[in-house]
Design an enzyme around this catalytic site. Sequence first.
Site, PDB file in Angstrom:
ATOM      1  N   MET A   1      48.958  37.677  44.182  1.00  0.00           N
ATOM      2  CA  MET A   1      48.265  37.698  45.464  1.00  0.00           C
ATOM      3  C   MET A   1      48.832  36.586  46.328  1.00  0.00           C
ATOM      4  SD  MET A   1      44.258  37.515  46.500  1.00  0.00           S
ATOM      5  CE  MET A   1      44.293  35.869  47.155  1.00  0.00           C
TER       6      MET A   1
ATOM      7  N   ASP B   1      44.386  45.768  48.829  1.00  0.00           N
ATOM      8  CA  ASP B   1      44.364  44.575  49.680  1.00  0.00           C
ATOM      9  C   ASP B   1      45.788  44.327  50.157  1.00  0.00           C
ATOM     10  OD1 ASP B   1      41.707  44.309  49.126  1.00  0.00           O
ATOM     11  OD2 ASP B   1      41.854  42.353  48.140  1.00  0.00           O
TER      12      ASP B   1
ATOM     13  N   ARG C   1      40.714  31.337  53.661  1.00  0.00           N
ATOM     14  CA  ARG C   1      39.680  32.296  54.058  1.00  0.00           C
ATOM     15  C   ARG C   1      39.869  32.637  55.538  1.00  0.00           C
ATOM     16  NH1 ARG C   1      34.998  32.847  51.237  1.00  0.00           N
ATOM     17  NH2 ARG C   1      36.224  32.911  49.365  1.00  0.00           N
TER      18      ARG C   1
ATOM     19  N   TRP D   1      32.744  38.556  53.782  1.00  0.00           N
ATOM     20  CA  TRP D   1      33.439  38.528  52.499  1.00  0.00           C
ATOM     21  C   TRP D   1      32.492  38.712  51.311  1.00  0.00           C
ATOM     22  CZ3 TRP D   1      33.227  35.773  48.022  1.00  0.00           C
ATOM     23  CH2 TRP D   1      34.340  35.878  47.169  1.00  0.00           C
TER      24      TRP D   1
ATOM     25  N   GLU E   1      31.348  43.859  48.141  1.00  0.00           N
ATOM     26  CA  GLU E   1      31.615  45.295  48.316  1.00  0.00           C
ATOM     27  C   GLU E   1      32.339  45.900  47.114  1.00  0.00           C
ATOM     28  OE1 GLU E   1      33.447  42.936  49.802  1.00  0.00           O
ATOM     29  OE2 GLU E   1      35.360  43.571  48.956  1.00  0.00           O
ATOM     30  N   ASP E   2      33.227  45.107  46.486  1.00  0.00           N
ATOM     31  CA  ASP E   2      33.946  45.659  45.323  1.00  0.00           C
ATOM     32  C   ASP E   2      33.005  45.832  44.122  1.00  0.00           C
ATOM     33  OD1 ASP E   2      33.737  42.922  45.347  1.00  0.00           O
ATOM     34  OD2 ASP E   2      35.691  42.524  44.473  1.00  0.00           O
TER      35      ASP E   2
ATOM     36  N   HIS F   1      46.386  32.326  50.488  1.00  0.00           N
ATOM     37  CA  HIS F   1      45.927  32.276  51.890  1.00  0.00           C
ATOM     38  C   HIS F   1      44.593  31.566  51.974  1.00  0.00           C
ATOM     39  CE1 HIS F   1      42.794  35.368  51.305  1.00  0.00           C
ATOM     40  NE2 HIS F   1      43.652  35.937  50.459  1.00  0.00           N
TER      41      HIS F   1
ATOM     42  N   ASP G   1      47.381  41.739  50.505  1.00  0.00           N
ATOM     43  CA  ASP G   1      48.079  40.602  49.891  1.00  0.00           C
ATOM     44  C   ASP G   1      48.281  40.765  48.384  1.00  0.00           C
ATOM     45  OD1 ASP G   1      45.456  40.332  49.088  1.00  0.00           O
ATOM     46  OD2 ASP G   1      45.044  38.555  50.295  1.00  0.00           O
TER      47      ASP G   1
HETATM   48  N1  UDH Z   1      41.438  41.424  55.298  1.00  0.00           N
HETATM   49  C1  UDH Z   1      42.216  41.348  56.449  1.00  0.00           C
HETATM   50  N2  UDH Z   1      41.874  40.495  57.435  1.00  0.00           N
HETATM   51  C2  UDH Z   1      40.804  39.686  57.340  1.00  0.00           C
HETATM   52  C3  UDH Z   1      40.040  39.731  56.157  1.00  0.00           C
HETATM   53  C4  UDH Z   1      40.391  40.593  55.159  1.00  0.00           C
HETATM   54  O1  UDH Z   1      43.214  42.066  56.603  1.00  0.00           O
HETATM   55  O2  UDH Z   1      40.547  38.917  58.279  1.00  0.00           O
HETATM   56  C5  UDH Z   1      41.749  42.444  54.274  1.00  0.00           C
HETATM   57  C6  UDH Z   1      43.077  42.239  53.598  1.00  0.00           C
HETATM   58  O3  UDH Z   1      43.589  43.473  53.204  1.00  0.00           O
HETATM   59  C7  UDH Z   1      42.672  41.412  52.416  1.00  0.00           C
HETATM   60  C8  UDH Z   1      41.381  42.104  52.015  1.00  0.00           C
HETATM   61  O4  UDH Z   1      40.774  42.429  53.239  1.00  0.00           O
HETATM   62  O5  UDH Z   1      43.631  41.417  51.404  1.00  0.00           O
HETATM   63  C9  UDH Z   1      40.470  41.256  51.137  1.00  0.00           C
HETATM   64  O6  UDH Z   1      40.182  40.023  51.753  1.00  0.00           O
HETATM   65  P1  UDH Z   1      40.612  38.617  51.082  1.00  0.00           P
HETATM   66  O7  UDH Z   1      42.075  38.638  50.853  1.00  0.00           O
HETATM   67  O8  UDH Z   1      40.084  37.505  51.912  1.00  0.00           O
HETATM   68  O9  UDH Z   1      39.852  38.637  49.718  1.00  0.00           O
HETATM   69  P2  UDH Z   1      40.137  37.709  48.468  1.00  0.00           P
HETATM   70  O10 UDH Z   1      41.484  37.105  48.536  1.00  0.00           O
HETATM   71  O11 UDH Z   1      40.072  38.806  47.347  1.00  0.00           O
HETATM   72  O12 UDH Z   1      39.019  36.771  48.295  1.00  0.00           O
HETATM   73  C10 UDH Z   1      40.362  38.498  46.088  1.00  0.00           C
HETATM   74  C11 UDH Z   1      40.037  39.674  45.264  1.00  0.00           C
HETATM   75  C12 UDH Z   1      39.696  39.231  43.900  1.00  0.00           C
HETATM   76  C13 UDH Z   1      38.611  40.024  43.309  1.00  0.00           C
HETATM   77  C14 UDH Z   1      37.292  39.339  43.468  1.00  0.00           C
HETATM   78  C15 UDH Z   1      36.312  39.869  42.531  1.00  0.00           C
HETATM   79  N3  UDH Z   1      35.046  40.108  43.136  1.00  0.00           N
HETATM   80 MN    MN Z   2      43.330  37.888  49.315  1.00  0.00          MN
END
Ligand code: UDH
Ligand code: MN
Length: 347
Positions: A290, A198, A295, A260, A263-264, A293, A200
């Site tokens: 992380m 990811d 959503r 969102w 997938e993982d 940010h 971030d």
């Molecule tokens: N991403 C983008 N642009 C977008 C959406 C997603 O670049 O508009 C990519 C980016 O690399 C991001 C990744 O997809 O880091 C994942 O999306 P997210 O950061 O919104 O996901 P989230 O912060 O993930 O929710 C947290 C992971 C924790 C594990 C969850 C267990 N199931």
């Molecule tokens: Mn994230």
Amino acid sequence: MPGDPSFTFSVLHRICKLVVLLCFLHIAVAVVFYVRSFDFRLAFVQNQQSNNNISKSQNTDPVVSYGKVLEQPVKKLEKCPETSPLLVGPLKVEFNFTVDLELVKKENPNVQPGGRFKPKDCEALQKVAIIIAFRYREEHLKYWLYYLHPILQRQQLDYGVYVIKQDGNDTFNKCRLLNTGYAEALKEYDYNCFVFNDVDVIPMDDRNTYKCFSQPRHLGVYLDKFGFRLPYNGCFGGATSLSKEQYLKINGFPNNYWGWGGEDDDIYNRVVTKGMSISRPDSEIGKCRMIRHNRDKLNDPNPQRFDLLAHTQQTMDKDGINSLKTQVLSIQKFDLYTMITVDVGKP
Ligand code: UDH
Ligand code: MN
């Protein structure tokens, strides 16, 4: 006596002899000089030829010089050690400053265009492609490049950074981007390990090596956002690594998760369905931050994710890298990364 014709003749005769003698002397001197200059020229030509041979030998083949074979100059590098001696351990990771990519480039002069690097003193143990799914996250990407390039170089990896950007403004599909990144990276280099990161997620310890292990590896495992704990046992997101064999064994990632979530967990199901388990670093080394940010727009929680997740075992062999249909629109080589823009289609 003077005035006597025989006397005059004898004087003339002597003068003539002297002139002839001088002529011979002149010719002799000329011959000596000529022969000596010929020697020089010969020596010069020989010298030139041996110089040519030396400069040739520096470039390519061994040469015989004065009857001895000169040593082959292209030396084979030894393998890098299992644990890099360059590691420093825990790292301070914060996001309260602005990253200037020009400066990052200057601070990492050994990173090659497209975000490629290999150690110069030893042969890296693995060839690692780092794949980042991306859209609308320019600021996060800058931090990622700022922190990760120095870490990956200290880990003595032969690596490349691939940022896979979704084109257009349809719902985000992370796995189609990651699958496309896998396929495109392999077209460029013989990678044997793939890290899916990811944008971030930043590791807080450089002993968390971005390589592949005998089982799929959870690298971005203990996130600050979850109090540096694993939120649940089957969690397998943030940053993961799979060898080429492990990735192909699970048929890559699912293509049908739009938006969102889920997938993982599908990838985790694939891994255990194929009889593998998750390998993780210990709780100290596996700490990550992380970037906070909101959503993203066009990445709302996917209401179908629970349904899809219930059927991973039935769908995984026909949905994955073997059924990927995306279109690469451009490949751009920037100083610190390769950006591949992709049309992933619509839900
Ligand atoms: N991403 C983008 N642009 C977008 C959406 C997603 O670049 O508009 C990519 C980016 O690399 C991001 C990744 O997809 O880091 C994942 O999306 P997210 O950061 O919104 O996901 P989230 O912060 O993930 O929710 C947290 C992971 C924790 C594990 C969850 C267990 N199931
Ligand atoms: Mn994230």
